[in-house]
Design a protein around this motif. Structure first.
Motif, mmCIF file in Angstrom:
data_model
loop_
_atom_site.group_PDB
_atom_site.id
_atom_site.type_symbol
_atom_site.label_atom_id
_atom_site.label_comp_id
_atom_site.label_asym_id
_atom_site.label_seq_id
_atom_site.Cartn_x
_atom_site.Cartn_y
_atom_site.Cartn_z
ATOM 1 N N TRP A 247 0.841 -1.190 0.000
ATOM 2 C CA TRP A 247 0.000 0.000 0.000
ATOM 3 C C TRP A 247 0.881 1.247 0.000
ATOM 4 C CZ3 TRP A 247 -4.348 -0.678 4.200
ATOM 5 C CH2 TRP A 247 -5.156 -1.768 3.837
ATOM 6 N N ALA A 248 0.280 2.349 -0.381
ATOM 7 C CA ALA A 248 0.952 3.643 -0.186
ATOM 8 C C ALA A 248 1.190 3.809 1.319
ATOM 9 C CB ALA A 248 0.057 4.763 -0.710
ATOM 10 N N PRO A 249 2.235 4.513 1.695
ATOM 11 C CA PRO A 249 2.612 4.576 3.122
ATOM 12 C C PRO A 249 1.720 5.499 3.949
ATOM 13 C CG PRO A 249 4.116 5.901 1.832
ATOM 14 C CD PRO A 249 3.197 5.250 0.845
ATOM 15 N N TYR A 250 0.412 5.211 3.957
ATOM 16 C CA TYR A 250 -0.543 6.045 4.691
ATOM 17 C C TYR A 250 -0.170 6.178 6.161
ATOM 18 C CZ TYR A 250 -3.927 5.900 0.853
ATOM 19 O OH TYR A 250 -4.559 6.052 -0.337
ATOM 20 N N SER A 251 0.335 5.104 6.750
ATOM 21 C CA SER A 251 0.565 5.098 8.200
ATOM 22 C C SER A 251 1.913 5.691 8.591
ATOM 23 C CB SER A 251 0.481 3.666 8.739
ATOM 24 O OG SER A 251 -0.710 3.057 8.324
ATOM 25 N N PHE A 252 2.760 5.989 7.613
ATOM 26 C CA PHE A 252 4.137 6.363 7.964
ATOM 27 C C PHE A 252 4.614 7.708 7.431
ATOM 28 C CE2 PHE A 252 3.726 1.755 7.987
ATOM 29 C CZ PHE A 252 4.019 1.505 9.321
ATOM 30 N N ALA A 253 3.903 8.271 6.459
ATOM 31 C CA ALA A 253 4.322 9.582 5.942
ATOM 32 C C ALA A 253 3.723 10.658 6.843
ATOM 33 C CB ALA A 253 3.847 9.745 4.507
ATOM 34 N N ILE A 254 4.355 10.833 7.974
ATOM 35 C CA ILE A 254 3.813 11.744 8.989
ATOM 36 C C ILE A 254 4.739 12.962 9.087
ATOM 37 C CG2 ILE A 254 3.143 11.945 11.414
ATOM 38 C CD1 ILE A 254 1.565 9.785 10.011
ATOM 39 N N LEU A 255 4.163 14.153 9.181
ATOM 40 C CA LEU A 255 4.993 15.350 9.360
ATOM 41 C C LEU A 255 5.387 15.498 10.819
ATOM 42 C CD1 LEU A 255 3.553 18.239 7.205
ATOM 43 C CD2 LEU A 255 4.926 16.275 6.551
ATOM 44 N N GLU A 256 6.577 15.993 11.050
ATOM 45 C CA GLU A 256 6.998 16.283 12.427
ATOM 46 C C GLU A 256 5.989 17.245 13.043
ATOM 47 O OE1 GLU A 256 9.401 14.915 14.060
ATOM 48 O OE2 GLU A 256 10.150 13.785 12.330
ATOM 49 N N GLY A 257 5.648 16.961 14.269
ATOM 50 C CA GLY A 257 4.761 17.880 14.973
ATOM 51 C C GLY A 257 3.283 17.530 14.810
ATOM 52 N N ASP A 258 2.981 16.542 13.922
ATOM 53 C CA ASP A 258 1.587 16.125 13.809
ATOM 54 C C ASP A 258 1.199 15.348 15.065
ATOM 55 O OD1 ASP A 258 1.112 17.253 11.445
ATOM 56 O OD2 ASP A 258 1.095 15.409 10.265
ATOM 57 N N GLN A 259 -0.044 15.477 15.411
ATOM 58 C CA GLN A 259 -0.478 14.740 16.600
ATOM 59 C C GLN A 259 -0.724 13.297 16.231
ATOM 60 O OE1 GLN A 259 -2.193 16.695 14.550
ATOM 61 N NE2 GLN A 259 -4.018 17.399 15.582
#
Lengths: 259, 57
Positions: A247-259
């Motif tokens: 799958w596309a990395p929905y669970s891991f492409a997170i921006l720093e500072g996101d809750q």
């Protein structure tokens, strides 16, 4: 809508490297079948399409989200665009139904957060997401209880049988949970990162058996064979396992500072 | 009736797992943030009620 008020909004699907060109997103099936295009700024590019403000402004959106059929249409279009891009380039998918009022506002966002986006893209570059779900196998029947101890009354015998079944279920559940934890430990060692999701409700998942494992793993592209072997090794003991991806990395492409 | 879907298509429930809780959270101009737990609950409630309606039919 009065004059001067925008009647379309820009729906943002994903952010990727700035080398993305319009030709690469031509013909993608987007929300409301609108053409998809690219807004590149600084080192990154956003993939967007125009959507009807009447459906996507704040008030409308709140109502729209209650409409399952509409939600499914948007979710599938969103995933179609993101998945197509993720098949050949690093992608940071954006949360469902994120909309902007103008191209300039999207540019401002890209410019101000370019560094965060680049970091997020670097985390998923050359990697993809795999999902593992585990369900407790309840098919095993309770140990033979057909021959009640002699001398027990029918009522007592029934209660004994019920108790044996309950003990058996509890034991089975315990072993399934222990196995799920051991499996996750092994998979997490092979993965770059993992993220646990709450087990899905049986009504929603459509599975009769109880879900005890629902985890996303980030793996290097094309390196899932050992991962698959571990899942296969655990298959069918106390857990029925499903492996899905890439799958596309929905669970891991997170921006720093996101809750 | 379940939300299971044809082969090769992600089940809606799996898709929403990712789309409503994963992905980059941006503050769009229309600031109804799907990061808000309430909203996720709204859509999941919608899912559940739709499913039970389908089951009853």
């Amino acid at each position: 809508m009065g004059p001067g008020v925008t009647d379309t909004l820009l729906y943002v699907y994903a952010v990727t490297d700035a080398d993305l060109v319009d030709a690469e997103v031509d013909g993608l099936s987007a929300v409301d079948d609108a053409p998809v295009h690219v807004i590149a700024e600084a080192a990154v590019a956003a993939v967007v399409s125009a959507v009807d403000a009447q459906r996507f402004d704040a008030l409308a959106l709140k109502r729209s989200l209650e409409d399952l059929q509409w939600l499914e249409g948007v979710a599938r279009a969103h995933d179609a665009v993101v998945s197509r891009l993720a098949s050949h380039r690093p992608v940071a998918p954006v949360r469902l139904a994120t909309v902007f009022t103008s191209t300039e506002n999207v540019r401002t966002l890209l410019r101000t957060r370019a560094r965060d986006f680049t970091a997020a893209l670097d985390r998923v570059r050359g990697r993809c997401e795999w999902a593992v779900k585990g369900f407790v196998i309840t098919g095993h029947t309770a140990p033979a209880t057909s021959a009640p101890a002699p001398g027990l009354s029918p009522g007592r015998s029934y209660l004994e049988r019920r108790r044996a079944e309950r003990d058996h279920r509890a034991q089975n559940q315990h072993e399934a949970l222990t196995e799920a934890a051991a499996l996750h430990d092994q998979l997490a060692q092979l993965a770059i990162a993992s993220r646990q999701y709450p087990p899905q409700d049986r009504t929603l998942s459509g599975h009769r058996d109880e879900m005890v494992l629902n985890v996303a793993y980030l793996l290097p592209n094309g390196e899932e064979s050992e991962f698959r072997q571990v899942v296969d090794a655990y298959q069918g003991r106390h857990l029925r396992l499903q492996l899905a991806g890439p799958w596309a990395p929905y669970s891991f492409a997170i921006l720093e500072g996101d809750q | 009736m379940t939300l299971a879907t044809p082969r090769d298509e992600l089940a809606l429930v799996d898709l929403l797992d990712r789309l409503l809780t994963g992905g980059v959270v941006l503050t769009g101009d229309v600031t109804i943030s799907l990061a808000g737990v309430d909203l996720v609950n709204i859509s999941l409630r919608a899912l559940i009620s739709s499913v039970s309606i389908l089951v009853e039919q």
